[in-house]
Write an enzyme that holds these catalytic residues in place. Structure first.
Site, PDB file in Angstrom:
ATOM      1  N   LYS A 206      48.958 -20.643  54.217  1.00  0.00           N
ATOM      2  CA  LYS A 206      48.964 -19.256  53.734  1.00  0.00           C
ATOM      3  C   LYS A 206      49.862 -19.086  52.512  1.00  0.00           C
ATOM      4  O   LYS A 206      49.525 -18.334  51.602  1.00  0.00           O
ATOM      5  CB  LYS A 206      49.436 -18.317  54.842  1.00  0.00           C
ATOM      6  CG  LYS A 206      48.363 -18.022  55.878  1.00  0.00           C
ATOM      7  CD  LYS A 206      48.847 -16.923  56.830  1.00  0.00           C
ATOM      8  CE  LYS A 206      48.050 -16.906  58.112  1.00  0.00           C
ATOM      9  NZ  LYS A 206      46.651 -16.528  57.943  1.00  0.00           N
TER      10      LYS A 206
ATOM     11  N   HIS B  35      42.743  -8.561  66.527  1.00  0.00           N
ATOM     12  CA  HIS B  35      42.436  -9.260  65.271  1.00  0.00           C
ATOM     13  C   HIS B  35      41.129 -10.041  65.307  1.00  0.00           C
ATOM     14  O   HIS B  35      40.887 -10.910  64.479  1.00  0.00           O
ATOM     15  CB  HIS B  35      43.581 -10.195  64.855  1.00  0.00           C
ATOM     16  CG  HIS B  35      44.894  -9.479  64.717  1.00  0.00           C
ATOM     17  ND1 HIS B  35      45.024  -8.298  64.041  1.00  0.00           N
ATOM     18  CD2 HIS B  35      46.123  -9.774  65.186  1.00  0.00           C
ATOM     19  CE1 HIS B  35      46.284  -7.897  64.105  1.00  0.00           C
ATOM     20  NE2 HIS B  35      46.965  -8.764  64.802  1.00  0.00           N
TER      21      HIS B  35
ATOM     22  N   ARG C 134      33.613 -21.047  54.337  1.00  0.00           N
ATOM     23  CA  ARG C 134      32.415 -21.344  55.143  1.00  0.00           C
ATOM     24  C   ARG C 134      31.550 -20.094  55.197  1.00  0.00           C
ATOM     25  O   ARG C 134      31.928 -19.044  54.690  1.00  0.00           O
ATOM     26  CB  ARG C 134      32.832 -21.711  56.569  1.00  0.00           C
ATOM     27  CG  ARG C 134      33.688 -20.620  57.170  1.00  0.00           C
ATOM     28  CD  ARG C 134      33.969 -20.804  58.623  1.00  0.00           C
ATOM     29  NE  ARG C 134      35.147 -20.075  59.032  1.00  0.00           N
ATOM     30  CZ  ARG C 134      35.204 -18.781  59.294  1.00  0.00           C
ATOM     31  NH1 ARG C 134      34.117 -18.035  59.197  1.00  0.00           N
ATOM     32  NH2 ARG C 134      36.327 -18.202  59.657  1.00  0.00           N
TER      33      ARG C 134
HETATM   34  P1  ADP Z   1      45.262 -15.081  60.911  1.00  0.00           P
HETATM   35  O1  ADP Z   1      44.951 -16.142  59.898  1.00  0.00           O
HETATM   36  O2  ADP Z   1      46.312 -15.505  61.909  1.00  0.00           O
HETATM   37  O3  ADP Z   1      44.029 -14.486  61.554  1.00  0.00           O
HETATM   38  P2  ADP Z   1      45.487 -13.009  58.901  1.00  0.00           P
HETATM   39  O4  ADP Z   1      46.467 -13.143  57.817  1.00  0.00           O
HETATM   40  O5  ADP Z   1      44.057 -13.303  58.581  1.00  0.00           O
HETATM   41  O6  ADP Z   1      45.980 -13.887  60.142  1.00  0.00           O
HETATM   42  O7  ADP Z   1      45.575 -11.557  59.510  1.00  0.00           O
HETATM   43  C1  ADP Z   1      44.827 -11.170  60.667  1.00  0.00           C
HETATM   44  C2  ADP Z   1      44.788  -9.654  60.810  1.00  0.00           C
HETATM   45  O8  ADP Z   1      46.133  -9.134  60.872  1.00  0.00           O
HETATM   46  C3  ADP Z   1      44.127  -8.902  59.672  1.00  0.00           C
HETATM   47  O9  ADP Z   1      42.718  -8.794  59.813  1.00  0.00           O
HETATM   48  C4  ADP Z   1      44.827  -7.551  59.738  1.00  0.00           C
HETATM   49  O10 ADP Z   1      44.190  -6.764  60.739  1.00  0.00           O
HETATM   50  C5  ADP Z   1      46.219  -7.887  60.193  1.00  0.00           C
HETATM   51  N1  ADP Z   1      47.187  -8.047  59.043  1.00  0.00           N
HETATM   52  C6  ADP Z   1      47.461  -9.174  58.367  1.00  0.00           C
HETATM   53  N2  ADP Z   1      48.372  -8.968  57.390  1.00  0.00           N
HETATM   54  C7  ADP Z   1      48.709  -7.664  57.457  1.00  0.00           C
HETATM   55  C8  ADP Z   1      49.626  -6.804  56.743  1.00  0.00           C
HETATM   56  N3  ADP Z   1      50.391  -7.266  55.742  1.00  0.00           N
HETATM   57  N4  ADP Z   1      49.681  -5.510  57.101  1.00  0.00           N
HETATM   58  C9  ADP Z   1      48.932  -5.033  58.127  1.00  0.00           C
HETATM   59  N5  ADP Z   1      48.063  -5.765  58.838  1.00  0.00           N
HETATM   60  C10 ADP Z   1      47.942  -7.070  58.522  1.00  0.00           C
END
Ligand code: ADP
Length: 673
Positions: A120, A239, A296
């Site tokens: 990330k 999520h 993907r």
């Molecule tokens: P992972 O890779 O663990 O799934 P992500 O970074 O894709 O994590 O985030 C998953 C979810 O978490 C997002 O779809 C959103 O709902 C929430 N999220 C992530 N970052 C933020 C943020 N900075 N503020 C609010 N919600 C967030």
């Protein structure tokens, strides 16, 4: 189309996505090879493919994840290319490299693009350089507590701590104030270490009501790139996406163009090829921020196909074969509105616990220009503990959101599944809720509108319990009339269901089960004949009910309120759909000593392959029915296993951190009478 891009491809996946890829390959005249595990010998994807190769045992780590076997299967069958689907090996850089090394085309991006999106913080650094907006935050190398804390203080609370190596929402903690920082950091690090063996953190501003809006991009090997508009995937539980739609409600042309351009910059920054999705958080003020790029095809790609009238798998095959993109940005347009609802074998009322069992009855709605069902199962198939419990994706399209939403609720109503607990009623209630109709979307939608969706409200049951009871009474009478018509002795009282009982006032008494709760219904018949009224007493309340049942359609008057409902019935289980809600119930039959308690409730066996997270009670300590006993993690989610009755745990068979095979017994539990 006259050209064959490949003569033969192998699909390194199972279920609906394998079937989906095979459909397009067939259309293009490409032969297909399926791979399968012990559990999938008779699976739909195997029967649809031209050839199929067995690659190992039921757990995916013994089959679908063993990339050497997948590559061997491709070599053995002469497949020129491999489509990885989603999940499994689709974002595995080593697998992608092994394909190349063996002269097989990987239908997806280059190895370096997969690697670039693996971390990330590295991804954020790349995107920052490409001028893609990022959530304000810190993603540097200095991991000392003071630097992280200072970053949080500077950006202001709330903040989100995220594991650099994270995925599936793991190693993530919200911090609402300075005083919570140290504890949250310790917890996030602990979780990240356990899950990824790496506890590096990044700090982000926590957006309190964002939407999840993602852009579909496509790049070819000749430097061309387009975006196929956006999808709104804000409706999530823990999520995980539940209902996706395209286009995103309220999207302006200016914002769409800006997000599309940013997505293309993201893809080009990593020399992308093929189908990719750039996920953004969209804030209420119209700001948007890069979250991650999925390298993907996504589960929810069909909504994009519906509004663009393009076949994205065909695009993938053409790009992988070295062709230029099938369309330019100017040639792409979007029409109408599409939704996708993910139909899962799971219990929304029990924390979305995955359900397993046999699909004893399966009747999806009819496919049409408006309705598309992507599935990988047939009636009679097992939903096993080994794989993701998604049964199907229900995709609908119409010319605008309101009409498409009506298609969605209608199709959900027509989706009939028995033998296993599903989320269909939950989806129906969600899609029908006023906030969803109003497109009042953000990632907290389900928690925020819990009451409206979960339908646990007593007010709803007050109407539905008598309705369900009336249905059962009328249905019994219908059955009795049928039997009587077939019988030689038409006047026999044995076939009379007008509440006829020896030495009793005309009445019915029976039991209804809704979720885990059993309700006793007492119905007294007033008058005779088809226009009889009933005084129905259930849950401490008596109403006057009268109704007509024609086939599956019930019209009823309950205390002067006229209602209509459709009922789907299968072997003693019913789903009752009114204009605004869905309710599943069953009639509890008298216990004849051989009742099957059902296998789909989660019980004390592992709902699927996963990891033990925590044991919540001491062995030998007395527990009450429904007390939480332990937490397991499976399919990226935590599941709480509860006591089936009052009793005690004699022994836990697994300790926290241990891997658990699906179906394995978790505890030795003793019921105390
Ligand atoms: P992972 O890779 O663990 O799934 P992500 O970074 O894709 O994590 O985030 C998953 C979810 O978490 C997002 O779809 C959103 O709902 C929430 N999220 C992530 N970052 C933020 C943020 N900075 N503020 C609010 N919600 C967030």
């Amino acid at each position: 189309m006259s050209q064959h891009y490949f003569n033969k491809i192998l699909i390194a996946n199972r279920g609906e996505i394998a079937c989906r890829v095979i459909r397009t390959a067939r259309k293009l005249g490409i032969s297909t090879v399926a791979v399968y595990s012990d559990a999938d010998k008779n699976a739909l994807h195997v029967s649809m493919a031209d050839e199929a190769i067995h690659i190992g045992g039921a757990p995916s780590r013994d089959s679908y994840l063993v990339y050497e076997r997948v590559i061997d299967a491709a070599k053995k069958t002469g497949a020129e290319a491999i489509h990885p689907g989603y999940g499994f090996l689709s974002e595995n850089a080593e697998f992608c490299k092994a394909c190349k090394d063996n002269g097989i085309v990987f239908i997806g991006p280059p190895v370096a693009a997969i690697e670039a999106m693996g971390s990330k913080s590295a991804a954020k650094t790349i995107m920052e350089k490409a001028a893609v907006p990022l959530v304000p935050g810190y993603h540097g190398d200095d991991q000392s507590r003071d630097v992280l804390k200072q970053a949080a203080d500077d950006m202001g609370y709330p903040v989100l701590l995220k594991a650099v190596a994270g995925g599936g929402g793991k190693g993530m903690r919200q911090v609402w104030s300075e005083s919570e920082f140290d504890e949250a950091l310790a917890a996030a690090k602990r979780e990240a270490n356990n899950s990824f063996g790496n506890d590096d953190m990044l700090v982000e501003k926590y957006l309190t009501q964002p939407r999840h809006v993602e852009i579909q991009v496509f790049c070819d090997q000749h430097g061309n790139a387009v975006y196929l508009f956006e999808r709104d995937c804000s409706v999530q539980r823990r999520h995980q996406k539940v209902i996706e739609e395209a286009p995103a409600p309220g999207m302006t042309e200016a914002l769409r163009t800006a997000m599309g351009a940013a997505a293309i910059r993201s893809a080009q920054a990593i020399n992308y090829e093929g189908a990719g999705t750039v996920e953004f958080l969209l804030d209420s003020d119209g700001s948007f921020y890069f979250m991650e790029m999925n390298t993907r095809l996504q589960v929810e790609h069909p909504v994009t196909e519906m509004i663009t009238r393009q076949d994205l798998v065909e695009w993938q095959l053409r790009v992988a074969a070295g062709e230029v993109l099938p369309a330019t940005q100017q040639a792409l347009s979007l029409t109408g509105h599409a939704f996708e609802a993910r139909i899962y074998a799971e219990d929304p009322d029990n924390d979305f616990l995955p359900a397993t069992g046999s699909l004893s009855f399966l009747q999806p709605p009819q496919n049409s220009t408006h309705v598309r069902v992507d599935t990988g199962v047939l009636q009679g198939d097992e939903v096993s503990v080994y794989y993701d419990p998604m049964i199907a994706k229900l995709i609908v399209w119409d010319e605008n959101r309101d009409k498409a939403l009506q298609r969605l609720t209608k199709a959900l109503k027509e989706y009939r599944i028995s033998g296993i607990t599903t989320n269909i009623d939950f989806l129906y209630n969600l899609a029908n809720s006023q906030p969803f109709r109003d497109a009042d979307l953000d990632t907290g939608f389900i928690e925020k509108h819990h009451e409206a969706i979960f339908h646990a409200g007593a007010a709803d049951l007050e109407k539905e319990l008598p309705l369900a009871s009336l249905y059962l009474i009328l249905e019994q009478q219908q059955q009795a009339r049928k039997k009587r018509a077939q019988s030689h002795d038409a006047n026999s009282p044995w076939f009379d269901a007008n509440g006829w009982r020896l030495n009793e006032a005309p009445g019915h008494r029976f039991q209804l089960q809704i979720h885990q709760q059993v309700y006793t219904v007492v119905a007294e018949q007033l008058g005779t004949g088809s226009n009889s009224r009933y005084a129905i007493t259930v849950n401490g309340k008596t109403v006057l009910a009268q109704g007509q049942l024609q086939g599956t359609e019930l019209s009823a008057t309950i205390d002067g309120h006229q209602l209509r409902a459709s009922v789907a019935a299968y072997e003693g289980s019913y789903s009752l759909y009114t204009q605004h809600s869905a309710l599943s119930f069953s009639e509890v039959k008298p216990d004849l000593g051989d009742t099957d308690t059902g296998t789909d409730s989660g019980g004390l066996n592992a709902p699927m392959n996963g990891t033990m997270v925590a044991l919540l009670v001491e062995a030998d300590a007395a527990v009450k029915k429904d007390d939480a006993l332990l937490v397991m993690e499976a399919m990226k989610m935590e599941h709480t296993i509860r006591a089936p009755a009052d009793g005690k745990v004699i022994e836990f068979y697994y300790q926290a951190g241990q891997l658990v095979d699906g179906g394995a017994e978790l505890v030795n539990f003793e019921v105390v009478e």
